[in-house]
Design a protein around this motif. Structure first.
Motif, PDB file in Angstrom:
ATOM      1  N   ILE A  40       0.861  -1.189   0.000  1.00 41.84           N
ATOM      2  CA  ILE A  40       0.000   0.000   0.000  1.00 41.84           C
ATOM      3  C   ILE A  40       0.897   1.238   0.000  1.00 41.84           C
ATOM      4  N   TYR A  41       0.563   2.213  -0.836  1.00 42.24           N
ATOM      5  CA  TYR A  41       1.342   3.454  -0.881  1.00 42.24           C
ATOM      6  C   TYR A  41       0.517   4.646  -0.401  1.00 42.24           C
ATOM      7  N   ASP A  42      -0.752   4.716  -0.821  1.00 44.01           N
ATOM      8  CA  ASP A  42      -1.576   5.851  -0.426  1.00 44.01           C
ATOM      9  C   ASP A  42      -3.043   5.540  -0.693  1.00 44.01           C
ATOM     10  N   LEU A  43      -3.910   6.191   0.078  1.00 44.24           N
ATOM     11  CA  LEU A  43      -5.349   6.178  -0.172  1.00 44.24           C
ATOM     12  C   LEU A  43      -5.818   7.618  -0.091  1.00 44.24           C
ATOM     13  N   ASN A  44      -6.208   8.143  -1.228  1.00 44.04           N
ATOM     14  CA  ASN A  44      -6.594   9.544  -1.305  1.00 44.04           C
ATOM     15  C   ASN A  44      -7.962   9.647  -1.953  1.00 44.04           C
ATOM     16  N   THR A  49      -3.579   3.731  -4.114  1.00 50.03           N
ATOM     17  CA  THR A  49      -2.313   3.650  -4.846  1.00 50.03           C
ATOM     18  C   THR A  49      -1.464   2.523  -4.270  1.00 50.03           C
ATOM     19  N   VAL A  50      -0.987   1.674  -5.169  1.00 50.04           N
ATOM     20  CA  VAL A  50      -0.203   0.502  -4.779  1.00 50.04           C
ATOM     21  C   VAL A  50       1.213   0.654  -5.324  1.00 50.04           C
ATOM     22  N   ALA A  51       2.198   0.466  -4.476  1.00 48.83           N
ATOM     23  CA  ALA A  51       3.596   0.570  -4.885  1.00 48.83           C
ATOM     24  C   ALA A  51       4.090  -0.790  -5.367  1.00 48.83           C
ATOM     25  N   PHE A  65      -4.421  -6.800 -14.140  1.00 43.98           N
ATOM     26  CA  PHE A  65      -4.992  -7.114 -12.834  1.00 43.98           C
ATOM     27  C   PHE A  65      -5.704  -5.947 -12.150  1.00 43.98           C
ATOM     28  N   THR A  66      -5.851  -4.824 -12.829  1.00 45.06           N
ATOM     29  CA  THR A  66      -6.529  -3.680 -12.205  1.00 45.06           C
ATOM     30  C   THR A  66      -7.945  -4.050 -11.788  1.00 45.06           C
ATOM     31  N   ILE A  83      -7.922   2.038  -8.759  1.00 44.72           N
ATOM     32  CA  ILE A  83      -6.649   1.405  -8.418  1.00 44.72           C
ATOM     33  C   ILE A  83      -5.557   1.984  -9.303  1.00 44.72           C
ATOM     34  N   LYS A  84      -4.470   2.386  -8.668  1.00 41.46           N
ATOM     35  CA  LYS A  84      -3.339   2.953  -9.405  1.00 41.46           C
ATOM     36  C   LYS A  84      -2.055   2.282  -8.928  1.00 41.46           C
ATOM     37  N   PHE A  85      -1.225   1.860  -9.869  1.00 43.70           N
ATOM     38  CA  PHE A  85       0.066   1.242  -9.543  1.00 43.70           C
ATOM     39  C   PHE A  85       1.182   2.235  -9.863  1.00 43.70           C
TER      40      PHE A  85
END
Length: 260
Positions: A40-44, A49-51, A65-66, A83-85
């Motif tokens: 997990i990188y961020d939730l805005n 956002t996934v790192a 896989f989105t 979902i954002k990578f």
């Protein structure tokens, strides 16, 4: 601090639960290749956002896989999130990620591609039904006869979870034969015109015969080995082999080698 209905300290737990579910939906090689290094990188607002570890992983996960990740997160949270990578800046990690991580953060490691998954050539009738239907769904998508995974899976009577499980684990035989040159062995009846008929059929598939080796006929049978360039073949190699096996003058045909 609350982000979109989640307390920041719960985000790592959310991703752990997401990965647990995804692990049951995709094949083991796919999970180990693409998901084990994600974090997990961020939730805005409505975007999660996934790192990931590399640009290659980012592109592959985004393309393949989105939808699965979005559906899995929705099943857990009840919320439809985008979902954002991303590949995090080298050597940096967001301060708020360090604050809400329930586990000690581990540095991202480059993907180890030195050893890829192993593949086996398996006869179609031995495959489980879900694997065969996955191949059918993939063919619909490749031929533009279905526009979405949901449509393709529905048309062949397959659940999306089964499709995701087998998608990166089963391939048509022709997909795995990457080389241009193949050698085929034939055990055939030594009748007048049999070799010319064989070469004529091979030519119909737009294969270019490079070499021909024929043994001296014994008891009305002969062995023939053809080396051919299949770079312009107009059908699936497996389909061509099936056609050849149906010929009345051919007792046996085998793929004995491939080359550059």
């Amino acid at each position: 601090m609350d982000k979109g209905g989640f307390w920041v300290q719960d985000l790592t737990e959310l991703w752990d639960k997401t990965l647990e579910k995804i692990k049951t939906e995709v094949s083991k090689p796919s999970y180990e290749m693409w998901f084990t290094t994600t974090k997990i990188y961020d939730l805005n607002h409505s975007c999660l956002t996934v790192a990931v570890a590399s640009e290659n992983a980012k592109d592959w996960l985004s393309a393949h896989f989105t939808d699965l990740v979005a559906d899995t997160v929705k099943n857990i949270t009840g919320d439809a999130l985008q979902i954002k990578f991303i590949v995090p800046p080298s050597g940096k990690q967001k301060a708020d990620e360090r604050q809400y991580s329930a586990k000690k953060a581990t540095p991202f490691q480059p993907e180890d591609t030195s050893q890829g998954p192993k593949y086996f050539l398996v006869r179609e009738d031995i495959l489980p039904e879900a694997a065969r239907k996955t191949l059918q769904a993939k063919e619909l998508l490749e031929r533009k006869k279905a526009s979405t995974i949901h449509e393709a899976a529905d048309r062949v009577g397959l659940s999306r979870s089964a499709f995701y499980r087998y998608r990166d684990a089963v391939y048509p035989f022709s997909t795995m034969v990457k080389d241009r040159i193949v050698s085929l062995f034939f055990h055939l009846h030594d009748h007048s015109g049999t070799l010319s008929r064989l070469l004529s059929i091979v030519a119909e598939f737009d294969c270019n015969v490079l070499t021909i080796h024929q043994t001296i006929p014994l008891q009305g049978m002969a062995n023939v080995t053809l080396s051919m360039d299949i770079s312009k073949i107009n059908a699936d190699l497996g389909d061509m082999l099936n056609v050849l096996r149906e010929l009345d003058f051919i007792e046996k045909v085998e793929l004995v080698g491939t080359g550059a």
